[in-house]
Write an enzyme that holds these catalytic residues in place. Structure first.
Site, PDB file in Angstrom:
ATOM      1  N   ASP A   1      19.132  92.884  75.675  1.00 27.26           N
ATOM      2  CA  ASP A   1      19.795  91.795  74.957  1.00 27.26           C
ATOM      3  C   ASP A   1      20.795  92.378  73.960  1.00 27.26           C
ATOM      4  OD1 ASP A   1      18.205  89.919  76.223  1.00 27.26           O
ATOM      5  OD2 ASP A   1      16.861  89.620  74.517  1.00 27.26           O
ATOM      6  N   MET A   2      21.785  91.565  73.562  1.00 32.38           N
ATOM      7  CA  MET A   2      22.728  92.041  72.551  1.00 32.38           C
ATOM      8  C   MET A   2      22.402  91.357  71.221  1.00 32.38           C
ATOM      9  SD  MET A   2      24.876  94.341  72.207  1.00 32.38           S
ATOM     10  CE  MET A   2      25.842  94.835  73.625  1.00 32.38           C
TER      11      MET A   2
ATOM     12  N   LYS B   1      27.537  83.110  74.761  1.00 31.43           N
ATOM     13  CA  LYS B   1      28.496  82.803  73.681  1.00 31.43           C
ATOM     14  C   LYS B   1      28.188  83.645  72.441  1.00 31.43           C
ATOM     15  CE  LYS B   1      29.576  78.050  75.013  1.00 31.43           C
ATOM     16  NZ  LYS B   1      29.778  76.661  74.548  1.00 31.43           N
ATOM     17  N   GLY B   2      26.896  83.870  72.166  1.00 29.97           N
ATOM     18  CA  GLY B   2      26.512  84.642  70.974  1.00 29.97           C
ATOM     19  C   GLY B   2      25.735  83.779  70.008  1.00 29.97           C
ATOM     20  N   ALA B   3      24.663  84.341  69.436  1.00 32.45           N
ATOM     21  CA  ALA B   3      23.716  83.528  68.666  1.00 32.45           C
ATOM     22  C   ALA B   3      23.587  83.934  67.201  1.00 32.45           C
ATOM     23  CB  ALA B   3      22.341  83.608  69.340  1.00 32.45           C
TER      24      ALA B   3
ATOM     25  N   ARG C   1      17.505  79.310  67.807  1.00 31.26           N
ATOM     26  CA  ARG C   1      17.559  78.100  68.653  1.00 31.26           C
ATOM     27  C   ARG C   1      17.837  76.857  67.787  1.00 31.26           C
ATOM     28  NH1 ARG C   1      17.205  82.070  71.292  1.00 31.26           N
ATOM     29  NH2 ARG C   1      19.415  81.747  70.999  1.00 31.26           N
TER      30      ARG C   1
ATOM     31  N   THR D   1      24.521  80.222  80.067  1.00 34.52           N
ATOM     32  CA  THR D   1      24.975  79.142  79.183  1.00 34.52           C
ATOM     33  C   THR D   1      24.345  77.839  79.637  1.00 34.52           C
ATOM     34  OG1 THR D   1      26.917  77.957  78.314  1.00 34.52           O
ATOM     35  CG2 THR D   1      27.065  78.691  80.587  1.00 34.52           C
TER      36      THR D   1
ATOM     37  N   GLN E   1      28.989  89.082  74.300  1.00 33.47           N
ATOM     38  CA  GLN E   1      29.025  87.801  73.570  1.00 33.47           C
ATOM     39  C   GLN E   1      30.487  87.340  73.447  1.00 33.47           C
ATOM     40  OE1 GLN E   1      27.288  90.121  70.611  1.00 33.47           O
ATOM     41  NE2 GLN E   1      25.348  89.012  70.509  1.00 33.47           N
TER      42      GLN E   1
ATOM     43  N   ARG F   1      25.385  90.212  81.517  1.00 35.80           N
ATOM     44  CA  ARG F   1      25.093  88.806  81.196  1.00 35.80           C
ATOM     45  C   ARG F   1      26.140  88.384  80.179  1.00 35.80           C
ATOM     46  NH1 ARG F   1      19.926  88.284  77.847  1.00 35.80           N
ATOM     47  NH2 ARG F   1      18.741  88.101  79.776  1.00 35.80           N
TER      48      ARG F   1
HETATM   49  C1  LIG Z   1      19.419  83.603  79.323  1.00 31.71           C
HETATM   50  C2  LIG Z   1      20.064  83.706  77.982  1.00 31.71           C
HETATM   51  C3  LIG Z   1      20.057  84.933  77.317  1.00 31.71           C
HETATM   52  C4  LIG Z   1      20.682  85.047  76.077  1.00 31.71           C
HETATM   53  N1  LIG Z   1      20.776  86.293  75.495  1.00 31.71           N
HETATM   54  C5  LIG Z   1      21.488  86.424  74.354  1.00 31.71           C
HETATM   55  C6  LIG Z   1      21.732  87.710  73.789  1.00 31.71           C
HETATM   56  O1  LIG Z   1      21.318  88.735  74.321  1.00 31.71           O
HETATM   57  N2  LIG Z   1      22.438  87.777  72.633  1.00 31.71           N
HETATM   58  C7  LIG Z   1      22.957  86.646  72.020  1.00 31.71           C
HETATM   59  O2  LIG Z   1      23.620  86.759  70.979  1.00 31.71           O
HETATM   60  N3  LIG Z   1      22.721  85.422  72.525  1.00 31.71           N
HETATM   61  C8  LIG Z   1      22.006  85.287  73.663  1.00 31.71           C
HETATM   62  N4  LIG Z   1      21.805  84.036  74.186  1.00 31.71           N
HETATM   63  C9  LIG Z   1      22.118  82.830  73.381  1.00 31.71           C
HETATM   64  C10 LIG Z   1      23.579  82.409  73.497  1.00 31.71           C
HETATM   65  O3  LIG Z   1      24.393  83.339  72.837  1.00 31.71           O
HETATM   66  C11 LIG Z   1      23.819  81.000  72.881  1.00 31.71           C
HETATM   67  O4  LIG Z   1      23.476  81.032  71.529  1.00 31.71           O
HETATM   68  C12 LIG Z   1      23.040  79.893  73.556  1.00 31.71           C
HETATM   69  O5  LIG Z   1      22.981  80.065  74.930  1.00 31.71           O
HETATM   70  C13 LIG Z   1      23.701  78.522  73.268  1.00 31.71           C
HETATM   71  O6  LIG Z   1      24.999  78.526  73.751  1.00 31.71           O
HETATM   72  P1  LIG Z   1      25.482  77.763  75.080  1.00 31.71           P
HETATM   73  O7  LIG Z   1      26.267  78.735  75.881  1.00 31.71           O
HETATM   74  O8  LIG Z   1      24.345  77.148  75.778  1.00 31.71           O
HETATM   75  O9  LIG Z   1      26.525  76.698  74.573  1.00 31.71           O
HETATM   76  P2  LIG Z   1      26.467  75.596  73.443  1.00 31.71           P
HETATM   77  O10 LIG Z   1      27.852  75.099  73.313  1.00 31.71           O
HETATM   78  O11 LIG Z   1      25.782  76.118  72.232  1.00 31.71           O
HETATM   79  O12 LIG Z   1      25.535  74.495  74.073  1.00 31.71           O
HETATM   80  C14 LIG Z   1      25.923  73.683  75.170  1.00 31.71           C
HETATM   81  C15 LIG Z   1      24.877  72.601  75.348  1.00 31.71           C
HETATM   82  O13 LIG Z   1      23.634  73.183  75.723  1.00 31.71           O
HETATM   83  C16 LIG Z   1      22.544  72.552  75.067  1.00 31.71           C
HETATM   84  N5  LIG Z   1      21.891  73.520  74.151  1.00 31.71           N
HETATM   85  C17 LIG Z   1      22.352  74.733  73.782  1.00 31.71           C
HETATM   86  N6  LIG Z   1      21.472  75.347  72.960  1.00 31.71           N
HETATM   87  C18 LIG Z   1      20.460  74.479  72.785  1.00 31.71           C
HETATM   88  C19 LIG Z   1      19.236  74.523  72.039  1.00 31.71           C
HETATM   89  N7  LIG Z   1      18.890  75.576  71.302  1.00 31.71           N
HETATM   90  N8  LIG Z   1      18.421  73.449  72.094  1.00 31.71           N
HETATM   91  C20 LIG Z   1      18.721  72.363  72.836  1.00 31.71           C
HETATM   92  N9  LIG Z   1      19.863  72.266  73.567  1.00 31.71           N
HETATM   93  C21 LIG Z   1      20.722  73.308  73.537  1.00 31.71           C
HETATM   94  C22 LIG Z   1      23.127  71.389  74.316  1.00 31.71           C
HETATM   95  O14 LIG Z   1      23.113  70.255  75.184  1.00 31.71           O
HETATM   96  C23 LIG Z   1      24.555  71.825  74.064  1.00 31.71           C
HETATM   97  O15 LIG Z   1      25.438  70.759  73.866  1.00 31.71           O
HETATM   98  C24 LIG Z   1      21.240  83.895  75.447  1.00 31.71           C
HETATM   99  C25 LIG Z   1      21.251  82.682  76.129  1.00 31.71           C
HETATM  100  C26 LIG Z   1      20.701  82.571  77.381  1.00 31.71           C
HETATM  101  C27 LIG Z   1      20.770  81.262  78.087  1.00 31.71           C
END
Ligand SMILES: Cc1cc2nc3c(=O)[nH]c(=O)nc-3n(C[C@H](O)[C@H](O)[C@H](O)COP(=O)(O)OP(=O)(O)OC[C@H]3O[C@@H](n4cnc5c(N)ncnc54)[C@H](O)[C@@H]3O)c2cc1C
Length: 307
Positions: free
Chosen positions: A133-134, A187-189, A289, A226, A163, A184
């Site tokens: 993971d990043m 978007k980034g968390a 989350r 995503t 990210q 992978r």
């Molecule tokens: C398999 C996987 C691995 C990941 N690994 C990393 C990593 O290594 N490093 C890192 O920085 N980030 C990681 N992430 C998290 C990522 O960076 C985002 O923060 C997260 O996926 C939310 O972004 P989104 O692309 O879904 O788009 P967003 O624009 O945030 O969300 C789009 C839609 O998805 C739904 N949604 C999104 N998040 C939630 C939530 N928490 N609860 C309920 N509904 C939600 C909503 O309907 C929202 O409108 C990972 C995500 C996934 C799916």
């Protein structure tokens, strides 16, 4: 500055407050279950079985990050090896995720590298893929360096994450292309300053698509991670138009988020994996989350007030 970014920064800043952490950790275990499969490996394996019934595969992740002692890093390594052995005995695709700060990256990159070699040796035996993971931006260079050392040491069943909110990610992708790195794209968390990260959704989404497309054009096996319906639709359209085989990419989502969409994509014939975290160290993951969606914060506040 966009509202999504302001909201996420606010929640991640509040989550660092020790009193908030104590309150949520002591009363929020049931809340965490929305995003976390359970405290134990057995509960994670039950979640895996349930997902497989819908042809969604699992990415198992033992929660834990930013350890501050070598002993803790070694304990995590032992637990991850146990996890790999457990998934290795199941008749499903084997896939785990981990974080290098869980293996002592902050103490010493050599320690993280050495523990990773033990993990990857075990994973090779079990035919298990290991995703690194990043984490937040100060740790990216060190993470990529450890990854390159692992590739140079001959380990191929491992990949990293890029990210799209980070301005540097396109350059990082260029560096990964020659290694045919499985990537992978997310978007980034984390909470990142404007010096290093785009703050506007429009720019983050545009770079998201650019990274996915460039990775696929460069022949990298790409995990499109995503929940964003517009990005998923665009990648479905673009890959079909270019006749990019479904064996060259997959969709990934998080356990507990858009479950019906996960099943639907799997039923349409795409490879889909859900990231299934488990373990007692759930607070940082849970905070990220909550920071992703204002509705999630309302849910937490309501539950803490009314139980
Ligand atoms: C398999 C996987 C691995 C990941 N690994 C990393 C990593 O290594 N490093 C890192 O920085 N980030 C990681 N992430 C998290 C990522 O960076 C985002 O923060 C997260 O996926 C939310 O972004 P989104 O692309 O879904 O788009 P967003 O624009 O945030 O969300 C789009 C839609 O998805 C739904 N949604 C999104 N998040 C939630 C939530 N928490 N609860 C309920 N509904 C939600 C909503 O309907 C929202 O409108 C990972 C995500 C996934 C799916």
């Amino acid at each position: 500055m966009d509202l999504n970014h302001t909201y996420r920064s606010f929640v991640l800043a509040v989550a660092r407050n020790p009193q908030v952490r104590h309150l949520v950790q002591s009363r929020g275990q049931n809340l965490a279950r929305r995003f976390v499969a359970g405290d134990t490996l057995e509960e994670a394996l039950q979640a895996l079985e349930a997902l497989e019934r819908h042809r969604v595969h699992a990415i198992l992740d033992l929660l834990g990050e930013m350890v501050t002692s070598e002993e803790a890093a070694c304990r995590f390594k032992e637990e991850i090896v146990r996890l790999i052995q457990a998934v290795g005995s199941r008749p499903y695709p084997r896939y785990v995720s981990l974080k290098l700060t869980q293996l002592g990256l902050d103490l010493s990159p050599d320690l993280a590298f050495s523990l990773m070699t033990e993990i990857l040796t075990e994973a090779q035996k079990a035919d298990c893929f290991v995703r690194i993971d990043m984490e937040d931006s100060p740790r990216i260079e060190a993470t990529l360096e450890v990854y390159h050392r692992l590739r140079q040491a001959g380990f191929t069943h491992t990949g990293v994450v890029l990210q799209s909110y980070l301005k540097r990610s396109e350059q990082d992708l260029e560096r990964l292309l020659p290694f045919k790195t499985p990537v992978r794209i997310v978007k980034g968390a984390y909470r990142e300053p404007p010096q290093v990260a785009f703050q506007e959704r429009r720019l983050i989404d545009a770079q998201y698509l650019l990274l996915c497309k460039k990775a696929l054009e460069g022949g990298l096996y790409t995990a499109i991670a995503t929940h964003d319906p517009a990005l998923i639709e665009e990648m479905k359209r673009w890959t079909a138009e270019r006749a990019i085989g479904r064996d060259r990419f997959e969709f990934q989502m998080l356990y507990g988020v858009r479950r019906e969409e996960q099943k639907k994509l799997a039923a349409e014939g795409y490879t889909v994996r859900a990231y299934v975290p488990y373990g007692t160290d759930w607070y940082p993951y849970f905070s990220r989350r909550i920071a992703e969606r204002p509705e999630n914060l309302l849910f937490v506040v309501r539950s803490l007030i009314w139980g």
